[in-house]
Structure formats: C-alpha cells, structure tokens
Design a protein around this motif. Structure first.
Motif, PDB file in Angstrom:
ATOM      1  N   SER A  50       2.819  13.764  -5.978  1.00 28.70           N
ATOM      2  CA  SER A  50       3.882  13.499  -6.955  1.00 28.70           C
ATOM      3  C   SER A  50       4.847  12.427  -6.456  1.00 28.70           C
ATOM      4  CB  SER A  50       4.655  14.786  -7.261  1.00 28.70           C
ATOM      5  OG  SER A  50       5.407  15.189  -6.128  1.00 28.70           O
ATOM      6  N   GLN A  51       4.882  12.171  -5.135  1.00 30.18           N
ATOM      7  CA  GLN A  51       5.759  11.153  -4.572  1.00 30.18           C
ATOM      8  C   GLN A  51       5.059   9.796  -4.621  1.00 30.18           C
ATOM      9  OE1 GLN A  51       6.502  12.619  -0.666  1.00 30.18           O
ATOM     10  NE2 GLN A  51       7.661  14.386  -1.387  1.00 30.18           N
ATOM     11  N   PRO A  52       5.840   8.700  -4.734  1.00 25.89           N
ATOM     12  CA  PRO A  52       5.206   7.372  -4.752  1.00 25.89           C
ATOM     13  C   PRO A  52       4.539   7.061  -3.422  1.00 25.89           C
ATOM     14  CG  PRO A  52       7.593   7.167  -4.686  1.00 25.89           C
ATOM     15  CD  PRO A  52       7.274   8.617  -4.882  1.00 25.89           C
ATOM     16  N   LYS A  53       3.493   6.262  -3.482  1.00 25.12           N
ATOM     17  CA  LYS A  53       2.724   5.927  -2.291  1.00 25.12           C
ATOM     18  C   LYS A  53       3.528   5.004  -1.385  1.00 25.12           C
ATOM     19  CE  LYS A  53      -2.040   5.069  -1.147  1.00 25.12           C
ATOM     20  NZ  LYS A  53      -3.369   4.873  -1.661  1.00 25.12           N
ATOM     21  N   GLN A  54       3.563   5.310  -0.092  1.00 29.06           N
ATOM     22  CA  GLN A  54       4.272   4.488   0.891  1.00 29.06           C
ATOM     23  C   GLN A  54       3.305   3.465   1.458  1.00 29.06           C
ATOM     24  OE1 GLN A  54       7.575   4.899   1.935  1.00 29.06           O
ATOM     25  NE2 GLN A  54       7.804   6.388   0.304  1.00 29.06           N
ATOM     26  N   ARG A  55       3.698   2.203   1.465  1.00 27.79           N
ATOM     27  CA  ARG A  55       2.854   1.157   2.028  1.00 27.79           C
ATOM     28  C   ARG A  55       3.636   0.401   3.070  1.00 27.79           C
ATOM     29  NH1 ARG A  55      -1.811  -0.737   0.275  1.00 27.79           N
ATOM     30  NH2 ARG A  55      -1.192  -2.800   0.964  1.00 27.79           N
ATOM     31  N   GLY A  56       2.994   0.055   4.163  1.00 21.51           N
ATOM     32  CA  GLY A  56       3.635  -0.755   5.192  1.00 21.51           C
ATOM     33  C   GLY A  56       4.659   0.028   5.988  1.00 21.51           C
ATOM     34  N   ALA A  57       5.353  -0.671   6.850  1.00 18.30           N
ATOM     35  CA  ALA A  57       6.314  -0.031   7.734  1.00 18.30           C
ATOM     36  C   ALA A  57       7.655   0.195   7.044  1.00 18.30           C
ATOM     37  CB  ALA A  57       6.514  -0.875   8.986  1.00 18.30           C
ATOM     38  N   ARG A  58       7.974  -0.622   6.027  1.00 22.36           N
ATOM     39  CA  ARG A  58       9.274  -0.509   5.382  1.00 22.36           C
ATOM     40  C   ARG A  58       9.118  -0.203   3.904  1.00 22.36           C
ATOM     41  NH1 ARG A  58      13.309  -5.149   7.169  1.00 22.36           N
ATOM     42  NH2 ARG A  58      13.815  -4.811   5.016  1.00 22.36           N
ATOM     43  N   ALA A  59       9.979   0.656   3.408  1.00 22.99           N
ATOM     44  CA  ALA A  59      10.003   0.933   1.983  1.00 22.99           C
ATOM     45  C   ALA A  59      10.975  -0.053   1.326  1.00 22.99           C
ATOM     46  CB  ALA A  59      10.453   2.368   1.734  1.00 22.99           C
ATOM     47  N   ALA A  60      10.885  -0.216   0.034  1.00 21.36           N
ATOM     48  CA  ALA A  60      11.774  -1.123  -0.679  1.00 21.36           C
ATOM     49  C   ALA A  60      13.214  -0.649  -0.557  1.00 21.36           C
ATOM     50  CB  ALA A  60      11.372  -1.199  -2.144  1.00 21.36           C
ATOM     51  N   VAL A  61      14.118  -1.579  -0.254  1.00 23.79           N
ATOM     52  CA  VAL A  61      15.521  -1.273  -0.078  1.00 23.79           C
ATOM     53  C   VAL A  61      16.275  -1.843  -1.266  1.00 23.79           C
ATOM     54  CG1 VAL A  61      17.507  -1.617   1.438  1.00 23.79           C
ATOM     55  CG2 VAL A  61      15.227  -1.412   2.417  1.00 23.79           C
ATOM     56  N   PRO A  62      17.211  -1.078  -1.849  1.00 21.99           N
ATOM     57  CA  PRO A  62      17.968  -1.618  -2.978  1.00 21.99           C
ATOM     58  C   PRO A  62      18.861  -2.773  -2.517  1.00 21.99           C
ATOM     59  CG  PRO A  62      18.841   0.518  -2.320  1.00 21.99           C
ATOM     60  CD  PRO A  62      17.593   0.295  -1.540  1.00 21.99           C
ATOM     61  N   PRO A  63      19.215  -3.697  -3.421  1.00 19.79           N
ATOM     62  CA  PRO A  63      20.057  -4.828  -3.029  1.00 19.79           C
ATOM     63  C   PRO A  63      21.442  -4.376  -2.589  1.00 19.79           C
ATOM     64  CG  PRO A  63      19.613  -4.863  -5.399  1.00 19.79           C
ATOM     65  CD  PRO A  63      18.810  -3.753  -4.819  1.00 19.79           C
ATOM     66  N   LEU A  64      22.064  -5.174  -1.705  1.00 16.35           N
ATOM     67  CA  LEU A  64      23.403  -4.861  -1.212  1.00 16.35           C
ATOM     68  C   LEU A  64      24.460  -5.091  -2.284  1.00 16.35           C
ATOM     69  CD1 LEU A  64      23.170  -6.533   2.314  1.00 16.35           C
ATOM     70  CD2 LEU A  64      22.872  -4.129   1.755  1.00 16.35           C
TER      71      LEU A  64
END
Length: 140
Positions: A50-64
């Motif tokens: 049910s959780q989104p698939k994690q890819r790579g070492a970093r997850a998407a970060v929201p903009p500052l």
C-alpha cells in the motif's frame, strides 16, 4: 505463497540474490531479514504494497519555498535543496542561492531577478583540457 490481494493477484515471499522480497505479479518489494520469510503475514505484505515504491538512496523532498509563476517561462519558481546547497529553479533554468542569503528571506522579485541574470549569462562554457603529451622513448 502468502495469499492473494483484493484483485486476486498472488503474493509470494522469496529469497533472492539481493535478499528476501515479496512478489506480486511483476511488482517486487524488499523485506527486512530472512527471518521474515517465515514470519510475515498477508496483512503485513498488503501494508508494504500500500506504500509507494522507494527507488534509489533518496526519496523525493518537497521544495523549501515556492514563489509563484515566472514571468518569462510561465512555470512555477521553487527553491530546492541540492547537492551543493539550495538553488532556485523554474524547471528550465537553475541558479544557486547566493552565499549569505537565507532561503526564508528570498522574495519573488529577488528569485525572478536571479533567474533573469542567469538566462542573460547563458550556459556555463567549460574549457576542454588538452590531452597529455606522450613521451617518446629515445631510440638506442
């Protein structure tokens, strides 16, 4: 085989080259340890799917920060955290936030001005290195 999900897809637990994982059709997800192969339940597997698939070492970060639309490109101006510090982008042009400038103190006008300056300067031209000269052995 753990069971099937609501659509009838079979969920299996397997131990592969990179450790234990769940497989549902062509979608596979890693699980913690080999011990979990024998202890994981169908409910826990469904929770993982049910959780989104994690890819790579970093997850998407929201903009500052977000500053609305750019008058030139018409795209949204955002401040993001990058590898070399915060930067301003409209999706086409990127400019590093100047040192000593706090992200919270940036205004829409300042961001538009920095992007306009960057567009005026154009892309960075890199100088090509000359190939190293080879030493020729002296003939005897």
């Amino acid at each position: 085989v753990l069971g099937a999900d609501a659509e009838g897809n079979e969920i299996t637990v397997q131990n592969g080259r990179f450790g234990p994982y769940l497989k549902k059709g062509s979608d596979s997800r890693s699980i913690g340890s080999e011990e979990e192969i024998f202890t994981i339940t169908l409910e826990a597997a469904l929770e993982i799917y049910s959780q989104p698939k994690q890819r790579g070492a970093r997850a998407a970060v929201p903009p500052l920060a977000e500053f609305g639309d750019d008058p030139v490109s018409g795209k949204k101006i955002v401040v993001k955290e990058g590898r070399f510090g915060p930067y301003i982008t409209d999706g086409v042009t990127n400019i590093t936030v100047p040192r000593g400038t706090d992200v919270e103190e940036l205004t829409h006008e300042a961001a538009v001005g920095l992007l306009a300056d960057k567009r005026e300067r154009g892309p960075v031209k890199r100088t090509a290195k000359a190939p190293a000269k080879r030493k020729v052995a002296a003939k005897k």
